[in-house]
Design a protein around this motif. Structure first.
Motif, PDB file in Angstrom:
ATOM      1  N   ASN A 114      -7.079   5.230   1.871  1.00 51.16           N
ATOM      2  CA  ASN A 114      -8.428   4.664   1.989  1.00 51.16           C
ATOM      3  C   ASN A 114      -8.347   3.205   2.399  1.00 51.16           C
ATOM      4  OD1 ASN A 114      -9.827   7.021   0.960  1.00 51.16           O
ATOM      5  ND2 ASN A 114      -8.910   6.510  -0.996  1.00 51.16           N
ATOM      6  N   PRO A 115      -8.044   2.930   3.663  1.00 52.23           N
ATOM      7  CA  PRO A 115      -7.870   1.527   4.085  1.00 52.23           C
ATOM      8  C   PRO A 115      -9.163   0.730   4.016  1.00 52.23           C
ATOM      9  CG  PRO A 115      -7.507   3.046   5.947  1.00 52.23           C
ATOM     10  CD  PRO A 115      -7.822   3.870   4.750  1.00 52.23           C
ATOM     11  N   LYS A 158       0.839  -1.207   0.000  1.00 49.24           N
ATOM     12  CA  LYS A 158       0.000   0.000   0.000  1.00 49.24           C
ATOM     13  C   LYS A 158       0.874   1.256   0.000  1.00 49.24           C
ATOM     14  CE  LYS A 158      -3.962  -2.073   2.309  1.00 49.24           C
ATOM     15  NZ  LYS A 158      -4.813  -2.034   3.504  1.00 49.24           N
ATOM     16  N   GLU A 210       2.315   1.647  -3.537  1.00 42.47           N
ATOM     17  CA  GLU A 210       1.270   2.132  -4.454  1.00 42.47           C
ATOM     18  C   GLU A 210       0.934   3.595  -4.197  1.00 42.47           C
ATOM     19  OE1 GLU A 210       0.265   0.570  -7.167  1.00 42.47           O
ATOM     20  OE2 GLU A 210       1.665  -0.996  -6.562  1.00 42.47           O
ATOM     21  N   GLN A 229      -7.023   8.143  -4.130  1.00 46.28           N
ATOM     22  CA  GLN A 229      -7.691   6.843  -4.141  1.00 46.28           C
ATOM     23  C   GLN A 229      -6.793   5.689  -3.698  1.00 46.28           C
ATOM     24  OE1 GLN A 229      -9.028   6.594  -8.174  1.00 46.28           O
ATOM     25  NE2 GLN A 229     -10.541   8.220  -7.906  1.00 46.28           N
ATOM     26  N   SER A 230      -5.557   5.989  -3.349  1.00 43.40           N
ATOM     27  CA  SER A 230      -4.644   4.919  -2.955  1.00 43.40           C
ATOM     28  C   SER A 230      -5.145   4.204  -1.711  1.00 43.40           C
ATOM     29  CB  SER A 230      -3.235   5.456  -2.720  1.00 43.40           C
ATOM     30  OG  SER A 230      -3.195   6.176  -1.510  1.00 43.40           O
ATOM     31  N   ASN A 231      -4.796   2.949  -1.599  1.00 39.19           N
ATOM     32  CA  ASN A 231      -5.213   2.131  -0.455  1.00 39.19           C
ATOM     33  C   ASN A 231      -4.625   2.619   0.850  1.00 39.19           C
ATOM     34  OD1 ASN A 231      -6.801   0.425  -1.993  1.00 39.19           O
ATOM     35  ND2 ASN A 231      -5.114  -0.959  -2.429  1.00 39.19           N
ATOM     36  N   LEU A 232      -3.531   3.368   0.783  1.00 37.49           N
ATOM     37  CA  LEU A 232      -2.912   3.881   1.995  1.00 37.49           C
ATOM     38  C   LEU A 232      -3.811   4.932   2.642  1.00 37.49           C
ATOM     39  CD1 LEU A 232      -0.307   3.605   3.698  1.00 37.49           C
ATOM     40  CD2 LEU A 232       0.549   5.604   2.492  1.00 37.49           C
TER      41      LEU A 232
END
Length: 194
Positions: free
Chosen positions: A193-194, A71, A74, A188-191
């Motif tokens: 938006n967990p 994450k 990314e 929008q990165s998963n970092l």
């Protein structure tokens, strides 16, 4: 043996031109856009330094010497693109850009290390992590990068000679477009938006 070599090189090429992984294309675009054809040697050196960086981290990641949260990688990849694009915006049209070699090359190497960790995550899906495969994969990436950079230089030449864009405007417009594309990637990165 040669067939296997070309197959592995093609995996590297395909990874770069994959429409789902266009972040690498965006980085190459902002890396090359400030330059013109007469600067091709400098651009080739920059791209090769980037390749060295991502090849080092690719090998370290593939052999689990270095492991980083996916994450985080990314998130960091679009950050490297954003930093490079912003740098372009603030230095567009400045005459002394070519004189500051050291910091630009070191930054490109560092960003290559980050991008290479992203490649290592991709290679986790492939069972063959032999050193020969990694070298052939990296060669495919380098071939694709050189082609993309020369396309960017050619488009810059066309826009600056036929359509009469100034070099400054060409750099500003393309870098601004890239900034507009990577900000949503970061948000929008998963970092975030967990």
């Amino acid at each position: 043996m040669l067939e296997n070599f070309w197959f592995n090189v093609k995996i590297g090429i395909d990874h770069i031109i994959d429409k789902n992984g266009y972040d690498h294309l965006l980085f190459l675009l902002v890396l090359a856009v400030p330059y013109v054809f007469k600067d091709w040697k400098r651009v080739l050196i920059l791209v090769s330094i980037f390749t060295i960086g991502h090849s080092i981290s690719l090998v370290l990641g593939a052999y689990d010497v270095v492991t980083v949260n996916g994450k985080l990688i990314e998130f960091l990849i679009p950050i490297t693109i954003l930093i490079t694009a912003i740098y372009n915006v603030f230095t567009a049209g400045k005459k002394d850009r070519g004189n500051k070699v050291g910091p630009l090359f070191l930054t490109t190497l560092f960003f290559g290390l980050i991008h290479g960790l992203g490649f290592a995550r991709y290679l986790d899906m492939i069972s063959d992590n032999s050193l020969m495969f990694l070298v052939e994969f990296a060669l495919g990436i380098e071939i694709a990068q050189v082609i993309i950079v020369f396309v960017v230089l050619f488009l810059g030449f066309m826009c600056q000679t036929i359509f009469r864009f100034t070099r400054r405007d060409w750099v500003m417009v393309l870098s601004s477009i890239v900034i507009g594309l990577v900000i949503p990637m970061i948000i929008q990165s998963n970092l975030l938006n967990p």
